[in-house]
Design a protein around this motif. Sequence first.
Motif, PDB file in Angstrom:
ATOM      1  N   LYS A   8       0.809  -1.222   0.000  1.00 37.56           N
ATOM      2  CA  LYS A   8       0.000   0.000   0.000  1.00 37.56           C
ATOM      3  C   LYS A   8       0.839   1.267   0.000  1.00 37.56           C
ATOM      4  O   LYS A   8       0.320   2.348  -0.275  1.00 37.56           O
ATOM      5  CB  LYS A   8      -0.924   0.000   1.217  1.00 37.56           C
ATOM      6  CG  LYS A   8      -2.015  -1.040   1.138  1.00 37.56           C
ATOM      7  CD  LYS A   8      -2.930  -0.965   2.333  1.00 37.56           C
ATOM      8  CE  LYS A   8      -4.041  -1.985   2.247  1.00 37.56           C
ATOM      9  NZ  LYS A   8      -4.933  -1.905   3.421  1.00 37.56           N
ATOM     10  N   PRO A  10       3.639   4.172  -1.154  1.00 33.59           N
ATOM     11  CA  PRO A  10       3.924   4.761  -2.467  1.00 33.59           C
ATOM     12  C   PRO A  10       5.105   4.068  -3.159  1.00 33.59           C
ATOM     13  O   PRO A  10       6.094   3.737  -2.523  1.00 33.59           O
ATOM     14  CB  PRO A  10       4.270   6.213  -2.155  1.00 33.59           C
ATOM     15  CG  PRO A  10       3.898   6.444  -0.740  1.00 33.59           C
ATOM     16  CD  PRO A  10       3.764   5.130  -0.076  1.00 33.59           C
ATOM     17  N   THR A  11       4.960   3.870  -4.450  1.00 36.24           N
ATOM     18  CA  THR A  11       6.001   3.238  -5.261  1.00 36.24           C
ATOM     19  C   THR A  11       6.729   4.320  -6.058  1.00 36.24           C
ATOM     20  O   THR A  11       6.090   5.190  -6.642  1.00 36.24           O
ATOM     21  CB  THR A  11       5.367   2.222  -6.231  1.00 36.24           C
ATOM     22  OG1 THR A  11       4.608   1.284  -5.467  1.00 36.24           O
ATOM     23  CG2 THR A  11       6.402   1.481  -7.031  1.00 36.24           C
ATOM     24  N   LYS A  13       8.609   6.260  -9.121  1.00 33.84           N
ATOM     25  CA  LYS A  13       8.202   6.328 -10.522  1.00 33.84           C
ATOM     26  C   LYS A  13       8.889   5.267 -11.381  1.00 33.84           C
ATOM     27  O   LYS A  13       8.256   4.621 -12.200  1.00 33.84           O
ATOM     28  CB  LYS A  13       8.490   7.715 -11.091  1.00 33.84           C
ATOM     29  CG  LYS A  13       7.998   7.860 -12.502  1.00 33.84           C
ATOM     30  CD  LYS A  13       8.228   9.222 -13.072  1.00 33.84           C
ATOM     31  CE  LYS A  13       7.614   9.223 -14.456  1.00 33.84           C
ATOM     32  NZ  LYS A  13       8.235  10.057 -15.380  1.00 33.84           N
ATOM     33  N   LYS A  16       7.264   2.010 -10.949  1.00 32.24           N
ATOM     34  CA  LYS A  16       5.929   1.966 -11.558  1.00 32.24           C
ATOM     35  C   LYS A  16       6.052   1.611 -13.036  1.00 32.24           C
ATOM     36  O   LYS A  16       5.287   0.797 -13.558  1.00 32.24           O
ATOM     37  CB  LYS A  16       5.217   3.306 -11.407  1.00 32.24           C
ATOM     38  CG  LYS A  16       4.725   3.588 -10.010  1.00 32.24           C
ATOM     39  CD  LYS A  16       4.014   4.917  -9.955  1.00 32.24           C
ATOM     40  CE  LYS A  16       3.591   5.250  -8.546  1.00 32.24           C
ATOM     41  NZ  LYS A  16       2.944   6.559  -8.464  1.00 32.24           N
ATOM     42  N   THR A  65       9.391   0.428  -2.084  1.00 28.48           N
ATOM     43  CA  THR A  65       8.802   1.651  -1.535  1.00 28.48           C
ATOM     44  C   THR A  65       9.848   2.747  -1.410  1.00 28.48           C
ATOM     45  O   THR A  65      11.048   2.498  -1.468  1.00 28.48           O
ATOM     46  CB  THR A  65       8.202   1.400  -0.144  1.00 28.48           C
ATOM     47  OG1 THR A  65       9.233   0.961   0.726  1.00 28.48           O
ATOM     48  CG2 THR A  65       7.109   0.354  -0.211  1.00 28.48           C
ATOM     49  N   GLU A  66       9.372   3.954  -1.238  1.00 29.35           N
ATOM     50  CA  GLU A  66      10.251   5.093  -0.972  1.00 29.35           C
ATOM     51  C   GLU A  66      10.556   5.161   0.499  1.00 29.35           C
ATOM     52  O   GLU A  66       9.740   4.790   1.343  1.00 29.35           O
ATOM     53  CB  GLU A  66       9.583   6.390  -1.432  1.00 29.35           C
ATOM     54  CG  GLU A  66       9.382   6.483  -2.909  1.00 29.35           C
ATOM     55  CD  GLU A  66       8.744   7.801  -3.323  1.00 29.35           C
ATOM     56  OE1 GLU A  66       8.370   8.579  -2.440  1.00 29.35           O
ATOM     57  OE2 GLU A  66       8.618   8.024  -4.524  1.00 29.35           O
TER      58      GLU A  66
END
Length: 72
Positions: A8, A10-11, A13, A16, A65-66
Amino acid sequence: MNVIKRAKAPTPKFFKVLRNIGLALATVGGTILAAPVTLPVIVTSVAGYLAVAGGIISAVSQLTTEKADGTQ
């Protein structure tokens, strides 16, 4: 961080884009494997590898993830 929180989160860029490429590879491989015509063995073997590689790339990219400071 457990797997659900990672999925869940943030991924970045880059990942992605990599995830989308993996999904495309998996789709192409699956489509070739499900073709209603007889294909040469080498084609179906490559399609199987594409499907597996695409799935792995997508899964790993989704779980990347970040960090809290915005870096990877």
